[in-house]
Design a protein around this motif. Structure first.
Motif, PDB file in Angstrom:
ATOM      1  N   SER A 135     -15.150  19.123 -22.291  1.00 50.22           N
ATOM      2  CA  SER A 135     -13.400  18.913 -22.293  1.00 50.22           C
ATOM      3  C   SER A 135     -13.293  17.764 -20.901  1.00 50.22           C
ATOM      4  O   SER A 135     -12.063  17.219 -21.060  1.00 50.22           O
ATOM      5  CB  SER A 135     -13.045  20.123 -22.019  1.00 50.22           C
ATOM      6  N   SER A 136     -14.240  17.771 -20.118  1.00 46.06           N
ATOM      7  CA  SER A 136     -13.762  16.718 -19.098  1.00 46.06           C
ATOM      8  C   SER A 136     -14.196  15.430 -19.538  1.00 46.06           C
ATOM      9  O   SER A 136     -14.692  15.132 -20.467  1.00 46.06           O
ATOM     10  CB  SER A 136     -14.529  17.094 -17.811  1.00 46.06           C
ATOM     11  N   SER A 137     -13.537  14.357 -18.794  1.00 42.74           N
ATOM     12  CA  SER A 137     -13.658  12.812 -19.203  1.00 42.74           C
ATOM     13  C   SER A 137     -15.122  12.387 -18.473  1.00 42.74           C
ATOM     14  O   SER A 137     -15.271  12.935 -17.362  1.00 42.74           O
ATOM     15  CB  SER A 137     -12.640  12.230 -18.753  1.00 42.74           C
ATOM     16  N   PRO A 138     -15.726  11.560 -19.156  1.00 43.85           N
ATOM     17  CA  PRO A 138     -16.750  10.894 -18.539  1.00 43.85           C
ATOM     18  C   PRO A 138     -16.438  10.164 -17.008  1.00 43.85           C
ATOM     19  O   PRO A 138     -17.536   9.958 -16.380  1.00 43.85           O
ATOM     20  CB  PRO A 138     -17.391   9.974 -19.552  1.00 43.85           C
ATOM     21  N   LEU A 139     -15.161   9.904 -16.988  1.00 43.72           N
ATOM     22  CA  LEU A 139     -14.865   9.136 -15.682  1.00 43.72           C
ATOM     23  C   LEU A 139     -14.357  10.340 -14.626  1.00 43.72           C
ATOM     24  O   LEU A 139     -13.773   9.799 -13.963  1.00 43.72           O
ATOM     25  CB  LEU A 139     -13.643   8.138 -16.054  1.00 43.72           C
ATOM     26  N   ASP A 140     -14.430  11.312 -15.139  1.00 46.61           N
ATOM     27  CA  ASP A 140     -14.081  12.675 -13.797  1.00 46.61           C
ATOM     28  C   ASP A 140     -15.378  12.738 -12.975  1.00 46.61           C
ATOM     29  O   ASP A 140     -16.013  11.754 -13.289  1.00 46.61           O
ATOM     30  CB  ASP A 140     -13.879  13.969 -14.734  1.00 46.61           C
ATOM     31  N   SER A 141     -15.490  13.816 -12.373  1.00 43.63           N
ATOM     32  CA  SER A 141     -16.416  13.904 -11.365  1.00 43.63           C
ATOM     33  C   SER A 141     -17.679  13.822 -12.003  1.00 43.63           C
ATOM     34  O   SER A 141     -18.141  14.327 -12.985  1.00 43.63           O
ATOM     35  CB  SER A 141     -16.366  15.266 -10.685  1.00 43.63           C
ATOM     36  N   ARG A 152      -7.949  11.831 -21.219  1.00 42.48           N
ATOM     37  CA  ARG A 152      -8.238  11.761 -19.877  1.00 42.48           C
ATOM     38  C   ARG A 152      -9.051  10.519 -19.586  1.00 42.48           C
ATOM     39  O   ARG A 152      -8.563   9.481 -18.900  1.00 42.48           O
ATOM     40  CB  ARG A 152      -9.217  12.803 -19.116  1.00 42.48           C
ATOM     41  N   HIS A 153      -9.869  10.120 -20.410  1.00 39.57           N
ATOM     42  CA  HIS A 153     -10.789   8.709 -20.404  1.00 39.57           C
ATOM     43  C   HIS A 153      -9.991   7.911 -20.815  1.00 39.57           C
ATOM     44  O   HIS A 153      -9.798   6.576 -19.856  1.00 39.57           O
ATOM     45  CB  HIS A 153     -11.911   8.899 -21.464  1.00 39.57           C
ATOM     46  N   ARG A 176      -6.096   3.059 -18.392  1.00 42.02           N
ATOM     47  CA  ARG A 176      -4.693   3.025 -19.277  1.00 42.02           C
ATOM     48  C   ARG A 176      -4.522   1.817 -19.820  1.00 42.02           C
ATOM     49  O   ARG A 176      -4.477   1.467 -21.172  1.00 42.02           O
ATOM     50  CB  ARG A 176      -3.756   3.593 -18.576  1.00 42.02           C
ATOM     51  N   ASP A 177      -4.997   0.758 -18.914  1.00 40.14           N
ATOM     52  CA  ASP A 177      -4.535  -0.763 -19.503  1.00 40.14           C
ATOM     53  C   ASP A 177      -5.383  -1.416 -20.480  1.00 40.14           C
ATOM     54  O   ASP A 177      -5.173  -2.434 -21.110  1.00 40.14           O
ATOM     55  CB  ASP A 177      -4.379  -1.837 -18.234  1.00 40.14           C
TER      56      ASP A 177
END
Lengths: 340, 280
Positions: free
Chosen positions: B65-71, B135-136, B141-142
């Motif tokens: 559930s977390s994004s690969p770009l989180d911690s 989240r990813h 976002r851009d």
């Protein structure tokens, strides 16, 4: 042309030689009133008069239950040890051509993308000595799936019985050649002029066209014809016996045996015929009725195996027909599907 | 798809991991933060999954559930109590050990989503894998066009990741629409099935992708809405669920026609999925 000759009595020496180390000699043996492939340690245990053993010898490559890891949970961590598969040298004596052909199918599943080394390490050390069939029963349909009582594919050594009770030995693979060379005294040269027993005649089932089945199944619109499948397979009770005796069925489950502190993790045979095989924890079941599960097995044999793995899903051994408690005969479904 | 770099479990053997946090979302859902032992790092894509081990009970596939770009140090698993294993997981505490192997599966094809409008449709627990994608997308976002998130739940108290949703709602660069089947005061948002939210979806349909995860019943109706918006079948991605065991395409449990969902999925485009009987 036969390259070697094996006297039946010399099998005693071969068994002794193979078993004297850590090797396993597997062959046809009586179990109650049925013949099974089983470990053999004495010549007298070998059965020579049999058609197709009750089991396939896949259990020696892909055991019915196998410990893959042992775990112990302590206060400060988990001790998890992978258990390396035991892969002794195995010699299968008396394989049938159908069973020998099935090995390539199992390998195709266990080696696509990820390689299941517990399978490959065993198979790489197995020498398959197949004996051409001189008899058949009602269940046999190898010729219908384009095999034959004397097809050599998958065998390392191919044996034909002689009238005097020995075997002409054809060397099929390098592994077979190495094996024969190792036991030079047992596999003698020559014997080309000996008469062999007549190879069994397994007639093709009229009305079954495997090529047409394979081609037709590519068009999966038959899935929408629930009446067809429900009608053909209504009597199936979902016992899964067909999958356990089938030499190409490969499905398994992973389960723990032990407590939360200590125990072992096992790989166990499973069957797509069981209702819980696809059951989600939520209660949803993508294959919620028995005919859908039976259809899946049929598709696996004649569509998934050939299309995904370019290997055969059915070798025509007929075990599923002999073992079925309700007499559901896969060849009858094949016939129906051929005639559509 | 091969086991990606940083993957664990080549031989179906998990590695040890520790629960570093537990966050209760609803009466039956919790988010578990997991850290691999010995500094191991799980490298994954949105909508990949791991196989979670509870020794003595067994294994279950759980999407990340977390994004690969989180911690990098930990990842999160949102787990609902539904069966033996998940019941036992809910009895665990911070500091307890579990086994992890994976990541498995293909994950969302981020490179094909880049530069496009993105419609994300999450029904119920479907938000668990889609939160990773959302989240990813927010992290970078851009790189994307319009981002529209539709979330449906049974009741207000069943909505997952409420804290995230508040942040998303406050984020002017994405649009979030929520609906519940049954309203309970003080609910002041939409009531009704998730398909009702499609009237708010305004995207460049020829250049938009959709990501849909939800209960099996939802796909047919949601996909039909998306097709009505003019998106191509190949640009609609679904992440399907099956009772997976091995995760490496051997055990047969996740077979759908000729594919093994653990390897060839769990993300399929609708173009692929609609041809697979029994898939939807």
């Amino acid at each position: 042309m036969a390259e070697r000759y094996l006297k039946r009595e010399d099998l005693a020496k071969l068994i002794d030689s193979v078993c004297s180390g850590e090797g396993l000699f597997v062959g046809p043996k009586m179990d109650g009133r049925q013949v099974v492939y089983a470990p053999i340690s004495a010549y007298k245990d070998i059965v020579f008069d049999y058609i197709v053993p009750r089991n396939s010898f896949k259990e020696f490559l892909f055991p019915q239950t196998e410990v893959i890891a042992r775990y112990a949970v302590h206060k400060d961590g988990i001790d998890l040890q992978g258990v390396k598969a035991e892969s002794p040298e195995m010699v299968v004596f008396g394989s049938r051509p159908c069973d020998a052909a099935s090995v390539a199918s199992l390998r195709s599943v266990f080696t696509w993308d990820f390689v299941d080394t517990s399978y490959t390490e065993r198979e790489d050390r197995m020498v398959i000595m197949t004996i051409a069939c001189t008899d058949r029963d009602e269940g046999c349909f190898c010729s219908t799936v384009n095999l034959a009582p004397d097809s050599v594919g998958g065998s390392d050594l191919f044996l034909k019985e002689t009238l005097e009770g020995g075997y002409l030995v054809d060397i099929v693979t390098d592994r077979g050649r190495t094996f024969v060379e190792r036991f030079e005294g047992i596999f003698s040269a020559g014997g080309a002029d000996v008469d062999i027993k007549r190879i069994a005649d397994v007639p093709r089932l009229k009305g079954v066209d495997v090529k047409k089945i394979k081609e037709d199944l590519r068009d999966t619109s038959h899935y929408d014809n629930d009446d067809l499948w429900a009608g053909l397979t209504r009597k199936c009770i979902g016992c899964g016996a067909c999958t356990f005796v089938c030499p190409t069925c490969h499905c398994f489950d992973i389960a723990d045996e032990g407590s939360a502190l200590e125990g072992e993790r096992r790989k166990n045979w499973d069957a797509c015929q069981f209702d819980h095989f696809t059951l989600h924890a939520s209660g949803h079941n993508p294959r919620d009725t028995q005919y859908k599960r039976w259809r899946n097995r049929f598709m696996c044999k004649f569509n998934f195996y050939p299309n995904k793995f370019s290997s055969r899903g059915c070798v025509g051994c007929g075990r599923c027909i002999r073992v079925c408690p309700v007499g559901l005969d896969i060849t009858e479904v094949m016939e129906e599907m051929s005639g559509r | 798809m091969s086991l990606s770099a940083g993957g664990y479990g080549q031989n179906m053997l998990p590695v040890a991991a520790t629960i570093t946090g537990i966050d209760r979302l609803t009466d039956k859902d919790c988010v578990f933060s997991i850290r691999l032992s010995k500094g191991g790092i799980l490298r994954f894509r949105a909508s990949q999954f791991v196989i979670l081990s509870l020794f003595g009970i067994g294994e279950a596939p759980i999407s990340i559930s977390s994004s690969p770009l989180d911690s990098e140090k930990s990842f999160e698993l949102c787990i609902r109590v539904v069966g033996n294993l998940t019941r036992a997981v809910h009895r665990l505490s911070v500091g307890d050990k579990v086994g992890i192997r994976g990541p498995y599966g293909n994950g969302f094809p981020m490179e094909r989503i880049e530069g496009r409008d993105v419609v994300i449709v999450a029904g119920g627990l479907g938000l668990a894998p889609l939160r990773s994608l959302i989240r990813h997308v927010i992290h970078e976002r851009d790189r994307y066009g319009r981002v529209i998130v539709l979330i449906g739940a049974k009741r207000p108290q069943d909505i997952l990741f409420k804290e995230d949703i508040l942040l998303w709602e406050a984020n002017p660069s994405i649009e979030v629409h929520l609906t519940v089947d049954v309203a309970v005061p003080p609910w002041d948002k939409h009531v009704g099935v998730i398909t009702k939210l499609f009237r708010y979806v305004d995207v460049d349909s020829l250049n938009a992708v959709a990501a849909v995860v939800g209960p099996p019943i939802m796909y047919r109706f949601v996909v039909s809405e998306i097709l009505n918006k003019g998106l191509f079948e190949g640009n609609i991605y679904l992440s399907l669920e099956r009772r997976m065991r091995c995760g490496i395409g051997k055990c047969g449990h996740c077979q759908i026609n000729g594919i093994y969902l653990c390897q060839d999925g769990p993300v399929l485009s609708y173009m692929e999925a609609r041809k697979l009987k029994e898939a939807l």
